[in-house]
Design a protein around this motif. Sequence first.
Motif, PDB file in Angstrom:
ATOM      1  N   SER A 203      72.523  63.916  85.827  1.00 31.07           N
ATOM      2  CA  SER A 203      73.683  64.644  85.321  1.00 31.07           C
ATOM      3  C   SER A 203      73.293  65.609  84.222  1.00 31.07           C
ATOM      4  O   SER A 203      72.576  65.251  83.277  1.00 31.07           O
ATOM      5  CB  SER A 203      74.729  63.660  84.794  1.00 31.07           C
ATOM      6  OG  SER A 203      75.063  62.704  85.782  1.00 31.07           O
TER       7      SER A 203
ATOM      8  N   ARG B 287      78.997  66.246  93.127  1.00 34.50           N
ATOM      9  CA  ARG B 287      77.831  66.237  92.244  1.00 34.50           C
ATOM     10  C   ARG B 287      77.248  67.640  92.116  1.00 34.50           C
ATOM     11  O   ARG B 287      76.046  67.872  92.334  1.00 34.50           O
ATOM     12  CB  ARG B 287      76.768  65.252  92.750  1.00 34.50           C
ATOM     13  CG  ARG B 287      77.258  63.817  92.818  1.00 34.50           C
ATOM     14  CD  ARG B 287      76.130  62.839  93.032  1.00 34.50           C
ATOM     15  NE  ARG B 287      76.609  61.464  93.061  1.00 34.50           N
ATOM     16  CZ  ARG B 287      75.836  60.382  93.026  1.00 34.50           C
ATOM     17  NH1 ARG B 287      74.527  60.534  92.968  1.00 34.50           N
ATOM     18  NH2 ARG B 287      76.346  59.175  93.058  1.00 34.50           N
TER      19      ARG B 287
ATOM     20  N   LEU C 216      82.610  66.403  90.174  1.00 31.15           N
ATOM     21  CA  LEU C 216      81.925  65.120  90.143  1.00 31.15           C
ATOM     22  C   LEU C 216      81.779  64.516  91.538  1.00 31.15           C
ATOM     23  O   LEU C 216      80.791  63.841  91.818  1.00 31.15           O
ATOM     24  CB  LEU C 216      82.664  64.141  89.230  1.00 31.15           C
ATOM     25  CG  LEU C 216      82.760  64.541  87.750  1.00 31.15           C
ATOM     26  CD1 LEU C 216      83.510  63.479  86.960  1.00 31.15           C
ATOM     27  CD2 LEU C 216      81.374  64.771  87.153  1.00 31.15           C
TER      28      LEU C 216
ATOM     29  N   TRP D 282      72.073  69.921  87.906  1.00 28.09           N
ATOM     30  CA  TRP D 282      72.401  68.642  88.523  1.00 28.09           C
ATOM     31  C   TRP D 282      71.879  68.573  89.963  1.00 28.09           C
ATOM     32  O   TRP D 282      71.314  67.577  90.390  1.00 28.09           O
ATOM     33  CB  TRP D 282      73.916  68.452  88.492  1.00 28.09           C
ATOM     34  CG  TRP D 282      74.360  67.033  88.717  1.00 28.09           C
ATOM     35  CD1 TRP D 282      73.572  65.969  88.956  1.00 28.09           C
ATOM     36  CD2 TRP D 282      75.696  66.550  88.718  1.00 28.09           C
ATOM     37  NE1 TRP D 282      74.316  64.829  89.101  1.00 28.09           N
ATOM     38  CE2 TRP D 282      75.646  65.160  88.959  1.00 28.09           C
ATOM     39  CE3 TRP D 282      76.943  67.147  88.540  1.00 28.09           C
ATOM     40  CZ2 TRP D 282      76.779  64.368  89.030  1.00 28.09           C
ATOM     41  CZ3 TRP D 282      78.074  66.354  88.597  1.00 28.09           C
ATOM     42  CH2 TRP D 282      77.999  64.974  88.844  1.00 28.09           C
TER      43      TRP D 282
ATOM     44  N   ALA E   7      78.254  68.030  83.183  1.00 24.69           N
ATOM     45  CA  ALA E   7      78.796  66.921  83.956  1.00 24.69           C
ATOM     46  C   ALA E   7      79.006  65.697  83.085  1.00 24.69           C
ATOM     47  O   ALA E   7      80.004  64.963  83.231  1.00 24.69           O
ATOM     48  CB  ALA E   7      77.870  66.596  85.115  1.00 24.69           C
TER      49      ALA E   7
ATOM     50  N   THR F 264      78.117  56.864  83.779  1.00 22.65           N
ATOM     51  CA  THR F 264      77.110  57.902  84.000  1.00 22.65           C
ATOM     52  C   THR F 264      76.084  57.476  85.042  1.00 22.65           C
ATOM     53  O   THR F 264      75.651  58.280  85.867  1.00 22.65           O
ATOM     54  CB  THR F 264      76.395  58.226  82.672  1.00 22.65           C
ATOM     55  OG1 THR F 264      77.361  58.582  81.688  1.00 22.65           O
ATOM     56  CG2 THR F 264      75.419  59.375  82.850  1.00 22.65           C
TER      57      THR F 264
END
Length: 801
Positions: free
Chosen positions: A707, A694, A691, A701, A711, A723
């Motif tokens: 996302s 990313r 995360l 992603w 994810a 989110t």
Amino acid sequence: MDTAEVPEGIDPKISCRIEIIVNSYLSIIDGKKMYNKGRTVSWVVDSEEYAIIDLEKDIAPYFTWASNQKANFWVVDSKLNATCRLATDGQLLDMIRGSQVVKLFMVVGAFGEGNVGSATLNVVGEGTSAAANEVGEGTSTATNIAEEGRKAAANVFEEKIKVEGFTWAEVPEYGETTAGPAMAEEEEKEHFMTFGCDPHGDEPAGANEEWRYFRKVDGAVHDARPAENSKIQMQKRKRTRPTQEFDPECVPDDETGMVGDYFAPHTTHDPENPIIKEKDTFEDKEEFIQTMRTYAIKNNFETMVEHSDTQRYMARCAGENCEWKVYAKKLHGGNTFMVLEISSLDDHTCSGSATLKGHQASTSWISRRAKDIIKEDPTLSAKKLQKRLEKQYHIEMSYFKVWAGKKSAMNELHGNWEESFSMLWRFKAALAETCPGSIVEIDCKKINGRMHFSRMFVCIRACVDGFLAGCRPYLGVDSTHLTGKYNGQLAAATAIDGHNWMYPVAYGIFRKENNSNWAWFMSNPRKAIGTPPGLTIHTDACKGLAYGVKKAFGADAEHRECFRHLMANFRKNFKDMHHKLIWSRSKFSKECKVDYVNNNISECFNNWIKDYKDLPVDFLMDKIREMIQEKMYTRKEIAKRLEGIILPSVLHELNMKSRALHYDIQKSGHMSAEISGTTKEGKTWRYAVNLEKRECGCGQWEVSEKSCPHAIYLLGKVRNLQTEDFVHDYYSVERFKMAYQFEIAPMNGRSEWPKVDVGFEMIPPPLQRAAGRPRKQRIKASGEPEKDDHINAKGAISLDI
């Protein structure tokens, strides 16, 4: 809608129910009074192909009215209040495409009644209905106002509607719409957005998606004003109109054609239902003949000319042994024609027929009637115009005569072929004056010592600034065939905003697709937008387009090719060979943040302007500018209402992806884990998700910066994480506002454009047309899906990949 209610041949997905509320009314047919009891009728129609003439045809089996009466349809709101008159086919299509049930109110009255009415007509109750009062004998407000006042009031009313253009939905949330089913259901059934994936390729990209935020967009009605205010305004307008210096009904004798410095006044006639009597005067002989033709058609007889010259006109009824006749003469000192003798309609001894042959309807007569119709709907075909005129006047017409009449009307409205190209210089000057910084390039070619038009490029400054400020660095480029007298190519460069809505950047025209024309066209967007980081050019398999992109941008832009066109070309050309252009998501740049494999956004633009491709070139260039101007304004109004960080459509998409996720998780840190699962085929998979960086092993992603399901699943397992905090700034409300913060200034009409002297005369390009009627629809490629195969309502084509 229940599929059992949908007639055979209509797709239930694009069907709409129309309900017509009709009050009781009285008609006089063949001298007998007929009472028609009011009631409500309904039927199901195809929302893709339906017009007002079809509406009148479908209502005909339920109600009848006299030849001097006309049916007017009004839009009804949820409280059964008539809000505005249904005036155009486009207005009707917008309503039936935006809702599953459309309610209308029908008023039957004499010709001219019902055109301008109260904005708050209450359709409930036969006795107290304002609409019924409107139809009542001698009580209609509209019939007490002069024709000019009625038209002026209508224009003011329609202009007010167009300026405001919409009413906001009570709950302006993307998840629920007021114009159709719940967004989740609509997305799943129409846009192929099932749980967490898009199985057919790209996300939907549309030109007209604004309806999601409005109860109505085009044709919507502003807050209704009291009827009394409308009456007062029309009365004031009538009082301030300058009075004439002579009585318009006054007709001098035969020998006095001029009075002072002006010609003898002419008698006023109803253009649709004239009543001609002795001593009536007309502006000239042509005006008299055209009025005479309408008079004969409306009274169900045909005339035969016995004598006609510049001074006199004599005709009689074409019926055998019929004694009806007319004699008119030109007055001295001018062109005025006066009727000296005309028989009464009771003098006819011939028998009329229900439908006349088309002898009275000449090309010039048809042209006069077609003008107003074409102004209202420039896309109307000659065939539909023929049906409309035949139904209105109960006369048989030749298709070729109607086609010639429509062509004559188009020439009078839009100018001739040569003038349309010379007006492009004035269009360029007008756009530079109203939108400084815009780019308009016109290229000419010298042939046999004369300068011919070759190609043109238009890029409005507000579009460039908005693209650079609020859109992703992505351009879809394509061209479409023009269908008018100039059968060249209309090319466009189109971007997408945070909503994935079409964002026009530039457009232009040239004769045909080749290396030279595409290289010239692509060099102009390079001048306008430069090479922003991550710029991606997505193209179809057009001739010379790959060359043009490479020559203009070189290695400064990623060049993708539409996957659908790639498949078609592989079947024909490449077979087992390797294709050099980028077409797979795994090869896409991670800076652009657009994961489209198909060039759907260009198809959206082509579908958006398809109804105007047969216009003269100057009208076409200005019409597209006008459409872009209106689109920018509408979306700017949407942007003002938006709140929050991320756009509602993006949040809705992510919420859809989060549904029914059943994965296994092995955490390796607070913000990282391995997400695994099993496919329907029983194959296992596993992706690493981080995360903080990313990143996800699936690659989705990084390419789109929205996302992916893996994810999203991990985000649900970590506390205090939202989110929307893991979505790129391209999808933010702020970026959307920046994209539409610039305004396209309004432009005057063609007659007011600045006059330009370029030092030479630019004439149209040499005509190169094949024999026969020009095609309106392109020939589909081999293997291309038909209309119902994976084509959504916005014109985007999806493929199983």
